[in-house]
Design an enzyme around this catalytic site. Structure first.
Site, PDB file in Angstrom:
ATOM      1  N   GLU A 119       0.403  -1.257   0.910  1.00  0.00           N
ATOM      2  CA  GLU A 119      -0.092   0.121   0.130  1.00  0.00           C
ATOM      3  C   GLU A 119       1.096   1.106   0.143  1.00  0.00           C
ATOM      4  OE1 GLU A 119      -3.130   0.080   3.354  1.00  0.00           O
ATOM      5  OE2 GLU A 119      -2.926   2.388   3.235  1.00  0.00           O
TER       6      GLU A 119
ATOM      7  N   GLU B 144      -2.812  11.349   2.827  1.00  0.00           N
ATOM      8  CA  GLU B 144      -3.973  11.623   4.067  1.00  0.00           C
ATOM      9  C   GLU B 144      -3.701  12.707   4.646  1.00  0.00           C
ATOM     10  OE1 GLU B 144      -5.238   7.022   5.210  1.00  0.00           O
ATOM     11  OE2 GLU B 144      -2.818   7.205   5.398  1.00  0.00           O
TER      12      GLU B 144
END
Length: 419
Positions: free
Chosen positions: A166, A171
């Site tokens: 990932e 974010e």
């Protein structure tokens, strides 16, 4: 199957009816003021979001994750494929909207969901290994709001998370309005052990559009905010764990509401909240031989290159010669500290040996003077501590010939050049 993890933030992916989860934790990471630039080619995929107002998402490029199972993080939103939650605004943007609503048909694992939002992904439409992945985004704001632009390995359905890998390009959590996080997750460094960097600026990210990007090449991922590097990782950061960023990944865009990391909306959180995406662009990676700043090391007698067996950078890997192939296993860096590095580790005489016949291996860089080498003008690759040359055992010229230290004799078996 859900997997529960602790600390920062787990993620989940609905893929073939299986939820996959991830997480981050912040680490202190230095900024590199003069980074090597990745070998970036032309654009291979893009969405400029220039459709008329009210136009749905282009499903030749994006599909939807749908559902409200908490996504492994106890999130409160139900993801839909409705234009109420993802739509073109007619001004060159995709708009992902998180709304406060609790319709009866949006059932969550803990009861009715309190919010709706959208999560888009390219798993069925586009994947790519290496290159530049960039989006220009104006993020939403507020306590409990959690926007993200990220990637997952295309083998998720077969090997699962975190083995597929990932890469979190961007974010943000609403309670930290000025901070962007970038993270990788893989086997042995997932959940609370994800490798994370962050950058904090002087005003909320939600006040304006910003560009969020990674440049990804073999054995290196570098994160940028508005073109300024703030985080980078390579296999040497993983403590001997496996680097899984060597195959195609797909992209995701979403706005979550609530969850273990951001916490939950409170009286200060206003709805609806919108994430505006001006564009998403992907560029290719141009190998052009060895990555920038690296070189192959070719033997004069064999014509073959110093190589890490099976491209597996485990401590103690016995270095060998192999057909020169331009892979990361042959991409060596002559570092300023005198070490010679590939795949995040250092060329090393076994057990810091200095005697004739000492194996030349790959070991985690540790600052030991025994790991210092030089390639002199005569083509001798000399270990400085031993004052002996890197030599191919038994003058083997075939694939798999192993390296050792030996008295420098001037023989072609000990002559090397940067290829």
């Amino acid at each position: 199957m859900f997997r529960v993890r602790t600390r920062r933030r787990p993620w989940a992916l609905a893929l073939a009816a299986t939820a996959i989860i991830g997480a981050t934790t912040a680490l202190a990471v230095p900024v590199h003021p003069e980074p090597a630039q990745a070998a970036i080619g032309g654009i291979t995929w893009q969405d400029e979001f220039n459709a008329p107002a009210g136009t749905p998402v282009d499903q030749s490029k994006w599909r939807f994750d749908i559902g409200g199972g908490g996504w492994g993080n106890n999130e409160r939103q139900y993801y839909t494929n409705s234009t109420s939650n993802a739509v073109h605004d007619g001004q060159g943007n995709l708009v992902i909207t998180a709304r406060r609503e609790n319709p009866a048909n949006y059932q969550c694992h803990y009861g009715r969901c309190e919010y709706t939002s959208a999560r888009l992904l390219t798993a069925a439409t586009f994947t790519q290994a290496y290159g530049r992945f960039e989006a220009r985004i104006k993020i939403p704001r507020g306590q409990g709001i959690w926007p993200a632009f990220w990637m997952l390995g295309n083998d998720m359905g077969s090997v699962g998370w975190p083995n597929a890998g990932e890469i979190d390009i961007m974010e943000n959590i609403g309670r930290e309005p000025n901070t962007v996080y970038g993270t990788i997750h893989g086997p042995g460094y997932s959940g609370g052990g994800g490798i994370t960097g962050s950058r904090t600026i002087g005003q909320p990210l939600a006040d304006a559009f910003h560009t969020y990007r990674v440049d990804w090449e073999p054995n290196s991922i570098v994160w940028y905010l508005d073109g300024v590097e703030y985080h980078r990782v390579d296999p040497g950061r993983l403590g001997g764990n496996r680097w899984v960023f060597d195959h195609p990944f797909f992209m995701l865009l979403n706005v979550a509401v609530g969850g273990n990391w951001p916490g939950y909306p409170d009286a200060s959180t206003q709805f609806p909240q919108q994430m505006l995406v001006d564009y998403v662009r992907v560029s290719g990676y141009t190998s052009g031989g060895n990555p920038p700043g690296t070189t192959a090391i070719r033997g004069a007698l064999s014509g073959r290159c110093i190589d890490i067996p099976s491209a597996n950078p485990v401590d103690g890997a016995k270095l060998q010669i192999w057909d020169c192939n331009g892979t990361a296993a042959q991409a060596w860096t002559f570092a300023s500290d005198g070490t010679i590095r590939a795949m995040g580790k250092c060329m090393d005489p076994a057990w810091a040996g200095t005697a004739n016949g000492t194996e030349v291996n790959l070991v985690t860089c540790n600052g030991n003077p025994a790991q210092r080498f030089t390639l002199n003008a005569a083509g001798d690759l000399v270990n400085l501590s031993a004052n002996r040359c890197v030599d191919v055992r038994d003058r083997n010229t075939g694939n798999g010939g192993k390296l050792q230290l030996w008295d420098c004799t001037g023989d072609a078996n000990q002559k090397w050049s940067r290829a």
